[in-house]
Motif scaffolding. Structure first.
Motif, PDB file in Angstrom:
ATOM      1  N   PRO A  38      -8.722  30.122  81.707  1.00 43.63           N
ATOM      2  CA  PRO A  38      -8.363  29.780  80.392  1.00 43.63           C
ATOM      3  C   PRO A  38      -6.578  29.981  80.247  1.00 43.63           C
ATOM      4  O   PRO A  38      -6.250  30.574  81.027  1.00 43.63           O
ATOM      5  N   ASP A 115     -12.018  24.359  76.704  1.00 41.44           N
ATOM      6  CA  ASP A 115     -12.752  25.169  75.638  1.00 41.44           C
ATOM      7  C   ASP A 115     -12.826  24.346  74.572  1.00 41.44           C
ATOM      8  O   ASP A 115     -12.250  23.431  74.270  1.00 41.44           O
ATOM      9  N   GLU A 118     -11.327  26.259  71.257  1.00 38.01           N
ATOM     10  CA  GLU A 118     -10.025  26.953  71.024  1.00 38.01           C
ATOM     11  C   GLU A 118      -8.673  25.816  71.477  1.00 38.01           C
ATOM     12  O   GLU A 118      -8.912  24.963  72.280  1.00 38.01           O
ATOM     13  N   SER A 128     -11.149  26.285  79.485  1.00 37.01           N
ATOM     14  CA  SER A 128     -12.086  27.239  79.528  1.00 37.01           C
ATOM     15  C   SER A 128     -12.232  27.996  80.886  1.00 37.01           C
ATOM     16  O   SER A 128     -11.557  27.347  82.102  1.00 37.01           O
ATOM     17  N   ARG A 129     -12.903  29.078  81.098  1.00 31.68           N
ATOM     18  CA  ARG A 129     -13.402  29.426  82.339  1.00 31.68           C
ATOM     19  C   ARG A 129     -14.598  28.352  82.617  1.00 31.68           C
ATOM     20  O   ARG A 129     -15.591  28.506  82.211  1.00 31.68           O
ATOM     21  N   ALA A 130     -14.417  27.508  83.775  1.00 28.26           N
ATOM     22  CA  ALA A 130     -15.493  26.667  83.851  1.00 28.26           C
ATOM     23  C   ALA A 130     -15.442  26.605  85.600  1.00 28.26           C
ATOM     24  O   ALA A 130     -14.723  27.017  86.387  1.00 28.26           O
ATOM     25  N   SER A 145     -19.636  26.532  81.829  1.00 34.15           N
ATOM     26  CA  SER A 145     -18.106  26.954  81.129  1.00 34.15           C
ATOM     27  C   SER A 145     -18.206  27.821  79.906  1.00 34.15           C
ATOM     28  O   SER A 145     -19.593  27.907  79.392  1.00 34.15           O
ATOM     29  N   PRO A 147     -16.326  29.585  76.802  1.00 38.07           N
ATOM     30  CA  PRO A 147     -15.331  29.332  75.912  1.00 38.07           C
ATOM     31  C   PRO A 147     -14.585  30.728  76.016  1.00 38.07           C
ATOM     32  O   PRO A 147     -15.091  31.867  76.299  1.00 38.07           O
ATOM     33  N   SER A 148     -13.379  30.705  75.846  1.00 40.67           N
ATOM     34  CA  SER A 148     -12.324  31.637  75.846  1.00 40.67           C
ATOM     35  C   SER A 148     -12.640  32.770  74.778  1.00 40.67           C
ATOM     36  O   SER A 148     -12.326  34.193  75.262  1.00 40.67           O
TER      37      SER A 148
END
Length: 155
Positions: A38, A115, A118, A128-130, A145, A147-148
């Motif tokens: 992210p 994300d 965001e 995002s962390r994906a 994924s 979301p932040s």
């Protein structure tokens, strides 16, 4: 949600990485884990330790025929310096996998690593962390994924 999903083929994009310019289809010739982080996360504590853990597991992944490929919205020069930081905080590990640069945030949209909630202070999408697990056939086999908002604010 824009972009790719399970069953879709990864496009044959030419991307700038810490290992030079690569074409995704040339790189993804076996199982590949493509992961993003992210915001602008180079040098942040959480992302640094996560990429260090990926580096620590890279030899075992390689034994199993799995490649790793990171993605962050910082530029390549930042990534190259960041790799030194990752290795300093992960004793005995070398970051042997490439990290894609996406400073214009175009790849995160194409690869569905955005994300959904965001945006940065300029109103632009943030990653995002994906993670996508991609088969040798270039098709996404698993995707998720986070979301932040569900992760620490520093990375």
């Amino acid at each position: 949600m824009p972009g790719l999903t399970i069953g879709d083929s990864i496009p044959n994009l030419e991307v700038e990485t810490t290992h030079g310019v690569i074409k995704l289809h040339d790189y993804i010739d076996t199982w590949t884990i493509l992961f993003s982080h992210p915001r602008l996360c180079d040098f942040t504590p959480v992302c640094t330790t996560e990429l260090g853990k990926m580096a620590a597991h890279a030899p075992e992944s390689a034994k199993r025929g799995v490649k790793l490929l990171g993605l962050s919205c910082d530029d390549v020069s930042s990534h190259i310096e960041w790799v030194k930081d990752i290795e300093a905080y992960t004793p005995g590990c070398k970051v042997t996998y490439p990290i894609i640069a996406d400073p214009n945030r175009e790849l995160i949209k194409i690869l569905n690593m955005v994300d959904p909630d965001e945006k940065d202070s300029s109103g632009h999408n943030v990653p995002s962390r994906a993670l996508h697990i991609v088969g040798a056939d270039k098709r996404i086999k698993l995707s998720f994924s986070v979301p932040s908002q569900h992760w620490p604010q520093h990375g």
